[in-house]
Scaffold this motif. Structure first.
Motif: not given
Length: 377
Positions: A22-25, A29-30, A60-62, A219-221
């Motif tokens: 699972i990616g950060s985006a 959320d923003g 998991s990213s984030g 996403s830039g994230m």
């Protein structure tokens, strides 16, 4: 039975262990807040997979995104290396607590594993990680893995969790990887272009498949893009592991993708032994050896790489470091562990074995890269 379709991913008789990335985006959320409702739906799916008899490993990213919000850092915590490391240190606690709390609601126990590139690249540390993952899965735990961004620098990072997911899948002896993306799967061209079509199945990553990928993260994230997912698929397919890309932006993304039969499955292409798979999955070479056509033919027939076939030596590697083998056009042919450092390789490049003792001042080794320490790509 090979995993060739999305429906095979949730069949415990075909796929006993699944890695889910699972990616950060998707997770944050923003404003740097967890997407709680979306996460609850995904964790419910993980619970259903576990109830169906499958082991699940989460990559998991984030952490950086969550930590940056708490610290009030600009650019999502990616403005500098120091910001990213600080954000990761704060965010990792929040990320671990988030997964632990959600899984606990379904009677599942989470375990946190933070790894660096070195943990997967160095053989002993890789085996340690593999043992830990195996024991956690045996105990019915859901491992939650992330790159340890609090200590990693740009020079020693995976750089994205897509490739990390494939390396974790190797270490966990998984059957398949699911990468949750912001698109339905691999498209035959940039998804923004008119007429772009989904590629439902890929039987081996080729130059044509690589050309379909778009290297950016929209996403830039996050730090990945379709290119990193293709690279992850190459690592997986050589180790006998299937990899799927599905759209993660919808509620309950796994069941949604299976219900619509919409996504891309990269079918495993070969089953290297454990050491060969580890070698083939390494991504941080110290240098490269350019070889002639005769050498390439010999390597394809199972020979070791000899100094006589070397045309050029690039980099400043030491003995035992990973090197990539290139043909005259710069295409990667193989990779393996060098028996000599770069300077010694340069000294004996193109020389027959009878000449090497006089150059080196000692009896030469049997090969520059032995076939037992090399994998064809």
């Amino acid at each position: 039975m090979a995993i060739e379709r999305l429906e095979h991913l949730t069949d415990k008789d075909i796929c006993s262990t699944l890695v889910l990335k699972i990616g950060s985006a998707l997770l944050v959320d923003g404003d740097g807040k967890p997407k709680s409702a979306w996460l609850a739906g995904l964790v419910n799916e993980i619970s259903e997979l576990r109830a169906g008899g499958q082991n699940v490993v989460v990559v998991s990213s984030g952490a950086i995104a969550l930590g940056a919000a708490r610290l009030g850092l600009p650019k999502g915590g990616r403005g500098s290396l120091a910001d990213a490391q600080a954000a990761a240190s704060v965010g990792q606690i929040a990320l671990a607590g988030l997964w632990s709390g959600l899984l606990e609601q379904h009677g599942l126990t989470a375990a946190q594993m933070l790894v660096t590139l070195g943990d997967m690249e160095e053989r002993r540390r890789y085996l340690n990680a593999s043992t830990t993952l195996s024991r956690l899965l045996e105990a019915g735990i859901v491992p939650v893995v992330n790159e340890n961004d609090s200590v990693a620098t740009e020079e020693i990072r995976f750089g994205d969790n897509d490739r990390l997911a494939s390396r974790v899948a190797q270490a966990a002896s998984a059957d398949a990887v699911i990468l949750l993306s912001d698109v339905d799967g691999l498209m035959d061209r940039n998804p923004a272009e008119p007429g772009a079509k989904l590629v439902p199945q890929v039987n081996g990553v080729t130059s044509e498949v690589r050309a379909m990928a778009d290297g950016g993260s929209t996403s830039g994230m996050g730090s990945g893009g379709m290119t990193s997912k293709i690279q992850a698929a190459e690592i997986a397919e050589r180790a006998g592991i299937a990899l799927a890309i599905i759209n993660g932006t919808v509620d309950k993304p796994i069941s949604t993708a299976l219900g619509k039969d919409r996504g891309t499955v990269f079918v495993a292409q070969r089953q290297d032994n454990a050491r060969q798979a580890w070698l083939g999955g390494r991504i941080a070479p110290g240098g490269s050896l350019v070889v002639d056509e005769g050498c390439i033919s010999a390597l394809a027939n199972g020979a070791s790489l000899l100094a006589a076939g070397i045309v050029e030596v690039k980099g400043a590697f030491e003995r035992g470091e990973l090197v990539i083998v290139l043909d005259g056009d710069g295409c990667v042919v193989a990779q393996g562990l060098a028996e000599y450092g770069a300077e010694a390789c340069r000294a004996i490049a193109g020389k027959k074995q009878a000449e090497q003792a006089g150059i080196l001042g000692h009896a030469p080794r049997s090969a520059v890269v032995h076939r037992d320490q090399m994998v064809m790509l």
